[in-house]
Scaffold this motif. Sequence first.
Motif, PDB file in Angstrom:
ATOM      1  N   LYS A 229       9.609  11.284  -5.267  1.00 33.79           N
ATOM      2  CA  LYS A 229       9.845  10.219  -5.744  1.00 33.79           C
ATOM      3  C   LYS A 229       8.399   9.573  -4.870  1.00 33.79           C
ATOM      4  CE  LYS A 229       9.897   5.230  -7.133  1.00 33.79           C
ATOM      5  NZ  LYS A 229      11.172   4.036  -7.284  1.00 33.79           N
ATOM      6  N   HIS A 230       9.229   9.668  -3.461  1.00 37.24           N
ATOM      7  CA  HIS A 230       7.745   9.568  -1.759  1.00 37.24           C
ATOM      8  C   HIS A 230       7.418  10.918  -1.548  1.00 37.24           C
ATOM      9  CE1 HIS A 230       9.114   5.281  -2.707  1.00 37.24           C
ATOM     10  NE2 HIS A 230      10.553   5.743  -2.645  1.00 37.24           N
ATOM     11  N   ARG A 231       7.224  11.765  -2.111  1.00 39.01           N
ATOM     12  CA  ARG A 231       6.729  13.470  -1.404  1.00 39.01           C
ATOM     13  C   ARG A 231       5.590  12.795  -1.071  1.00 39.01           C
ATOM     14  NH1 ARG A 231       6.957  13.268  -6.772  1.00 39.01           N
ATOM     15  NH2 ARG A 231       4.889  14.017  -8.096  1.00 39.01           N
ATOM     16  N   ASP A 232       4.611  11.955  -1.529  1.00 32.47           N
ATOM     17  CA  ASP A 232       3.378  11.689  -0.907  1.00 32.47           C
ATOM     18  C   ASP A 232       3.321  10.940   0.425  1.00 32.47           C
ATOM     19  OD1 ASP A 232       2.335  13.647  -2.927  1.00 32.47           O
ATOM     20  OD2 ASP A 232       1.968  12.169  -4.841  1.00 32.47           O
ATOM     21  N   ALA A 233       3.936  10.182   0.207  1.00 27.45           N
ATOM     22  CA  ALA A 233       4.088   9.798   2.045  1.00 27.45           C
ATOM     23  C   ALA A 233       4.510  10.132   2.931  1.00 27.45           C
ATOM     24  CB  ALA A 233       5.217   8.221   1.622  1.00 27.45           C
ATOM     25  N   PRO A 234       3.702   9.986   4.267  1.00 28.75           N
ATOM     26  CA  PRO A 234       3.975  10.167   5.437  1.00 28.75           C
ATOM     27  C   PRO A 234       5.465   9.894   6.317  1.00 28.75           C
ATOM     28  CG  PRO A 234       1.992   8.329   5.346  1.00 28.75           C
ATOM     29  CD  PRO A 234       2.347   8.426   4.005  1.00 28.75           C
ATOM     30  N   VAL A 235       5.398  11.136   6.945  1.00 32.35           N
ATOM     31  CA  VAL A 235       6.984  10.621   7.243  1.00 32.35           C
ATOM     32  C   VAL A 235       7.855   9.744   7.720  1.00 32.35           C
ATOM     33  CG1 VAL A 235       7.154  13.015   7.638  1.00 32.35           C
ATOM     34  CG2 VAL A 235       6.630  11.833   9.266  1.00 32.35           C
ATOM     35  N   ASP A 236       6.685   9.137   8.870  1.00 35.16           N
ATOM     36  CA  ASP A 236       7.206   7.361   8.717  1.00 35.16           C
ATOM     37  C   ASP A 236       7.147   6.651   8.390  1.00 35.16           C
ATOM     38  OD1 ASP A 236       4.730   7.297   8.794  1.00 35.16           O
ATOM     39  OD2 ASP A 236       4.082   6.606  10.036  1.00 35.16           O
ATOM     40  N   GLU A 237       7.049   6.979   6.729  1.00 40.58           N
ATOM     41  CA  GLU A 237       6.700   5.779   5.568  1.00 40.58           C
ATOM     42  C   GLU A 237       8.307   6.357   5.044  1.00 40.58           C
ATOM     43  OE1 GLU A 237       5.867   2.265   2.948  1.00 40.58           O
ATOM     44  OE2 GLU A 237       5.523   3.042   5.049  1.00 40.58           O
ATOM     45  N   LEU A 238       8.467   7.489   4.830  1.00 38.95           N
ATOM     46  CA  LEU A 238       9.345   8.138   3.546  1.00 38.95           C
ATOM     47  C   LEU A 238      10.740   7.547   4.824  1.00 38.95           C
ATOM     48  CD1 LEU A 238      10.541   9.899   1.414  1.00 38.95           C
ATOM     49  CD2 LEU A 238      10.298  12.042   3.432  1.00 38.95           C
ATOM     50  N   VAL A 239      11.158   7.061   6.025  1.00 38.60           N
ATOM     51  CA  VAL A 239      11.989   7.298   6.294  1.00 38.60           C
ATOM     52  C   VAL A 239      12.344   5.363   6.314  1.00 38.60           C
ATOM     53  CG1 VAL A 239      12.631   8.829   8.990  1.00 38.60           C
ATOM     54  CG2 VAL A 239      11.263   6.796   8.809  1.00 38.60           C
ATOM     55  N   LYS A 240      11.422   4.919   5.770  1.00 38.07           N
ATOM     56  CA  LYS A 240      11.574   3.134   5.630  1.00 38.07           C
ATOM     57  C   LYS A 240      11.801   2.938   3.983  1.00 38.07           C
ATOM     58  CE  LYS A 240       7.491   1.671   8.844  1.00 38.07           C
ATOM     59  NZ  LYS A 240       6.436   1.347   8.898  1.00 38.07           N
ATOM     60  N   ARG A 241      11.530   4.013   3.620  1.00 39.45           N
ATOM     61  CA  ARG A 241      12.297   4.309   2.283  1.00 39.45           C
ATOM     62  C   ARG A 241      12.975   4.450   1.875  1.00 39.45           C
ATOM     63  NH1 ARG A 241       8.161   1.522   1.006  1.00 39.45           N
ATOM     64  NH2 ARG A 241       6.600   1.815   0.468  1.00 39.45           N
ATOM     65  N   ILE A 242      13.617   5.370   2.974  1.00 36.04           N
ATOM     66  CA  ILE A 242      14.963   5.822   2.724  1.00 36.04           C
ATOM     67  C   ILE A 242      16.230   4.666   3.325  1.00 36.04           C
ATOM     68  CG2 ILE A 242      17.207   7.435   3.839  1.00 36.04           C
ATOM     69  CD1 ILE A 242      15.062   9.676   4.026  1.00 36.04           C
ATOM     70  N   ARG A 243      15.673   3.860   4.226  1.00 33.06           N
ATOM     71  CA  ARG A 243      16.584   3.287   4.711  1.00 33.06           C
ATOM     72  C   ARG A 243      16.519   1.691   4.040  1.00 33.06           C
ATOM     73  NH1 ARG A 243      17.840   1.174   9.809  1.00 33.06           N
ATOM     74  NH2 ARG A 243      18.517  -0.965   9.566  1.00 33.06           N
ATOM     75  N   GLU A 244      16.026   1.504   2.789  1.00 36.54           N
ATOM     76  CA  GLU A 244      15.524   0.378   2.007  1.00 36.54           C
ATOM     77  C   GLU A 244      16.275   0.836   0.744  1.00 36.54           C
ATOM     78  OE1 GLU A 244      11.055   0.387   0.819  1.00 36.54           O
ATOM     79  OE2 GLU A 244      10.786  -1.130   2.481  1.00 36.54           O
ATOM     80  N   ALA A 245      16.320   2.347   0.273  1.00 37.63           N
ATOM     81  CA  ALA A 245      16.962   3.021  -0.725  1.00 37.63           C
ATOM     82  C   ALA A 245      18.676   2.003  -0.126  1.00 37.63           C
ATOM     83  CB  ALA A 245      16.886   3.980  -1.390  1.00 37.63           C
ATOM     84  N   HIS A 246      18.674   2.743   0.970  1.00 37.08           N
ATOM     85  CA  HIS A 246      20.088   2.770   1.589  1.00 37.08           C
ATOM     86  C   HIS A 246      20.266   0.887   1.454  1.00 37.08           C
ATOM     87  CE1 HIS A 246      23.840   1.955   4.496  1.00 37.08           C
ATOM     88  NE2 HIS A 246      24.061   2.653   3.734  1.00 37.08           N
TER      89      HIS A 246
END
Length: 389
Positions: A351-368
């Motif tokens: 879903k977040h394949r286009d996000a930069p890596v620092d943004e991706l870790v934020k998305r992982i945390r939010e989803a968790h």
Amino acid sequence: MGKKSRKNVFTPEQLLSSLMDNIPDHIYFKDAQSRFIRTNRAQARFLGLAKPEDAIGKTDHDFFAHADEALADEQNILRSGKPLVGKIERVRYGKGPIVSVSTTKAPITDSTGKAIGIVGITRDINDRMLEEERLKSAQEELENTVRTIDMELNIARNIQESMLPERLDQIDEVKVAALYIPCSTIGGDLYDVIQIDEDRIALLILDVMGHGIPAALIAAMAKVSFTKHIARGLKPRTVLREVNDELIAHLKNERFLTVFLGIVDKARKEFVFARASHPPALLLRKRRRTVVRLSGKGIFIGFAPRYKYEEERVPLESGDIILLYTDGLVECRNKGGVFYGLKRLERLLLKHRDAPVDELVKRIREAHVEFMGDVPPSDDIAVLIATLE
């Protein structure tokens, strides 16, 4: 006539004597000078007398050391007309042991309401007090244990936090980001990023079984060992073998580590990795919009000496994302008992394949956080992400 006779079967004296002779509490009556005028059998035994009548005319001074205090209490009752209820005392009668008693005393009044004597009931509460003291001692011991555990956890937490890199090594064309979510107990999760040369960077993530200071110390030893061998430019499988042989003597088959170690080579555009029973890494093929699980084979670090780990390599394309994580992320359960699961993580990555890596870790945390709600994590969570630009 029959009814009247049945009502008068027991006289007041018989009722009082039956009560006094059978109740285990100490019952006694005193005159205005605090002299005993009557006691029950329990009180007589407590005073060391053969029979209750032997106490008549005597005072507390004839039996125990705290008589002055008892006399003062009784004179105060006679003056005020107010009872003394449930006074806890430590007393010794004669040559007997010191015991705990609870004493209640009240005034005896005449027809005009004047206090002319004392009635008292003393209950032996020594066993109860001893039990309370044991419980208090056990409570204090428990509190000391909790304080010790808290102190040890703080030490372990400091050790663990000191091992996490303050900044992540970066090389041109490879971007790296990390996420760490601690739980209330200290685990042995650890990640690191180590630059080998201008073209290669190592991604390391590990998890020591267990919690507390032992897990934190083992993780610290493992980090030193991994850093040393990675810096030598060894292959991932060789690094795992060397670390395993170094640590196995210290672990003594009591603790084990799961490890995923991979090297991103931007010049060759490949990812070379070895795994020691760690959860599989995820490789997002951005152009193909697919996620590949990088499993590999290998047993725990610390399980068997001289074990030969296997190594695999996969090609990389620009935009591909590599995600390493510890099992605390995918094995956590929410209030409904549902596991987070690896498929949920794969869908999030797509879903977040286009996000930069620092943004991706934020998305992982939010989803968790959204998934867990108000349920605290039961295990540490570490995530390490790298992308080839």
